[in-house]
Design a protein around this motif. Structure first.
Motif, PDB file in Angstrom:
ATOM      1  N   THR A   1       0.842  -1.196   0.000  1.00  0.00           N
ATOM      2  CA  THR A   1       0.000   0.000   0.000  1.00  0.00           C
ATOM      3  C   THR A   1       0.878   1.248   0.000  1.00  0.00           C
ATOM      4  O   THR A   1       1.985   1.247   0.536  1.00  0.00           O
TER       5      THR A   1
ATOM      6  N   PRO B   1      -2.902  -0.381  -4.117  1.00  0.00           N
ATOM      7  CA  PRO B   1      -3.957   0.250  -3.342  1.00  0.00           C
ATOM      8  C   PRO B   1      -3.425   1.355  -2.414  1.00  0.00           C
ATOM      9  O   PRO B   1      -2.332   1.244  -1.890  1.00  0.00           O
TER      10      PRO B   1
ATOM     11  N   ARG C   1     -12.139   0.282   3.653  1.00  0.00           N
ATOM     12  CA  ARG C   1     -12.250   0.067   2.190  1.00  0.00           C
ATOM     13  C   ARG C   1     -11.239  -0.967   1.725  1.00  0.00           C
ATOM     14  O   ARG C   1     -11.571  -1.896   0.997  1.00  0.00           O
ATOM     15  N   LEU C   2      -9.988  -0.820   2.162  1.00  0.00           N
ATOM     16  CA  LEU C   2      -8.944  -1.749   1.724  1.00  0.00           C
ATOM     17  C   LEU C   2      -9.238  -3.167   2.213  1.00  0.00           C
ATOM     18  O   LEU C   2      -9.112  -4.134   1.460  1.00  0.00           O
TER      19      LEU C   2
ATOM     20  N   ALA D   1     -12.049  -4.531   2.816  1.00  0.00           N
ATOM     21  CA  ALA D   1     -13.162  -5.122   2.069  1.00  0.00           C
ATOM     22  C   ALA D   1     -12.701  -5.638   0.704  1.00  0.00           C
ATOM     23  O   ALA D   1     -13.275  -6.575   0.151  1.00  0.00           O
ATOM     24  N   GLU D   2     -11.632  -5.014   0.161  1.00  0.00           N
ATOM     25  CA  GLU D   2     -11.110  -5.425  -1.168  1.00  0.00           C
ATOM     26  C   GLU D   2     -10.079  -6.538  -1.064  1.00  0.00           C
ATOM     27  O   GLU D   2      -9.605  -7.037  -2.080  1.00  0.00           O
ATOM     28  N   THR D   3      -9.681  -6.888   0.160  1.00  0.00           N
ATOM     29  CA  THR D   3      -8.552  -7.817   0.348  1.00  0.00           C
ATOM     30  C   THR D   3      -9.070  -9.195   0.723  1.00  0.00           C
ATOM     31  O   THR D   3      -9.990  -9.308   1.526  1.00  0.00           O
ATOM     32  N   ARG D   4      -8.463 -10.233   0.126  1.00  0.00           N
ATOM     33  CA  ARG D   4      -8.839 -11.596   0.504  1.00  0.00           C
ATOM     34  C   ARG D   4      -7.976 -12.060   1.688  1.00  0.00           C
ATOM     35  O   ARG D   4      -7.131 -11.312   2.176  1.00  0.00           O
TER      36      ARG D   4
ATOM     37  N   GLN E   1      -8.113  -5.472   9.275  1.00  0.00           N
ATOM     38  CA  GLN E   1      -7.821  -6.700   8.528  1.00  0.00           C
ATOM     39  C   GLN E   1      -8.228  -7.970   9.276  1.00  0.00           C
ATOM     40  O   GLN E   1      -8.021  -9.069   8.753  1.00  0.00           O
TER      41      GLN E   1
ATOM     42  N   ASN F   1      -9.687 -10.672   7.389  1.00  0.00           N
ATOM     43  CA  ASN F   1      -8.848 -11.378   6.412  1.00  0.00           C
ATOM     44  C   ASN F   1      -7.776 -12.247   7.068  1.00  0.00           C
ATOM     45  O   ASN F   1      -6.870 -12.737   6.403  1.00  0.00           O
TER      46      ASN F   1
END
Ligand SMILES: NC(=O)c1ccc[n+]([C@@H]2O[C@H](COP(=O)([O-])OP(=O)(O)OC[C@H]3O[C@@H](n4cnc5c(N)ncnc54)[C@H](OP(=O)(O)O)[C@@H]3O)[C@@H](O)[C@H]2O)c1
Length: 208
Positions: free
Chosen positions: A30, A37, A49-50, A52-55, A100, A103
């Protein structure tokens, strides 16, 4: 491993990305304004936001940091200096892990890049804000290690060396490459037996 590193625009964070890729890991780095990102670690909305986009991650590296009071003294340090330091070096670490959580799975590792400048036994009468923030980062790492033990998420706390970056300066003792290689050796060895430890980049145990 799938690894996310904060503060990867330059310095140790950028070197961790390069070294991780060379070792065959899938790297997400990042930056605040560079390659996406984007993440300002002190911004809870950007963190959400990050996340939510990260697996699912195998490794989360809290590396982003500032040293705003290098030239400040007991007489000149301001409330703004202290707040800016804590916002990134302490709140930023906490928010990164908190956001996080979704995740993290059993086996995920968290690395906190602290500093030996946060040690109580090294007191040199300068850098009040930075030292206090890194002492807090070490403490956060210890508390997170216990909070996440039940989830089998290991937390390592690291001193990266005195490193040749914008922060460390050109006369620092360790190249970014050597620091990143040493740190990656530590990340790859991190497990539940080692959780909560504070170590140097080259594998020496640090006192608290
Ligand atoms: N260098 C050393 O000798 C040394 C020694 C001990 C510990 N450390 C620690 O190692 C870590 C990396 O240091 P470095 O030497 O690589 O420093 P650096 O060269 O100054 O780079 C700092 C990185 O952190 C990012 N950053 C700063 N504030 C941020 C924020 N609020 N949100 C997101 N990113 C932010 C910067 O992004 P921008 O490019 O956007 O500013 C940059 O990518 C830090 O935690 C530092 O305290 C360094």
């Amino acid at each position: 491993m799938r690894a996310l590193v904060t503060g990867a625009s330059r310095g140790i964070g950028a070197a961790l990305l390069t070294e991780g890729r060379e070792r065959g890991h899938e790297m997400i780095g990042t930056t605040r304004t560079g390659e996406p990102p984007h993440l300002d670690v002190a911004d809870p909305e950007a963190q959400a936001r990050l996340a939510a986009e990260t697996r699912t991650l195998d490794l989360l590296v809290c590396n982003a940091g500032v040293f705003v009071d290098k030239e400040k003294t007991l007489e000149t340090l301001t409330a703004d200096d202290l707040n800016a330091t804590f916002e990134t070096n302490v709140t930023g670490v906490f928010l990164t892990v908190q956001a996080q959580l979704r995740n993290l799975a059993a086996g995920t590792r968290i690395a906190i890049i602290a500093s030996q400048m946060g040690l109580q036994e090294i007191a040199t009468g300068d850098s009040f804000a930075y030292r206090a923030s890194k002492a807090a980062a070490i403490n956060l790492g210890r508390t997170l290690a216990e909070a996440l033990r039940g989830r089998e998420v290991a937390v390592g706390i690291y001193h990266p060396g005195w490193v040749q970056t914008d922060m460390g300066g050109a006369t620092a003792a360790v190249t970014v490459g050597a620091s990143a290689r040493g740190l990656w050796d530590r990340f790859e060895a991190l497990d539940m037996e080692r959780t909560g430890r504070f170590e140097t980049y080259d594998g020496r145990p640090h006192p608290f």
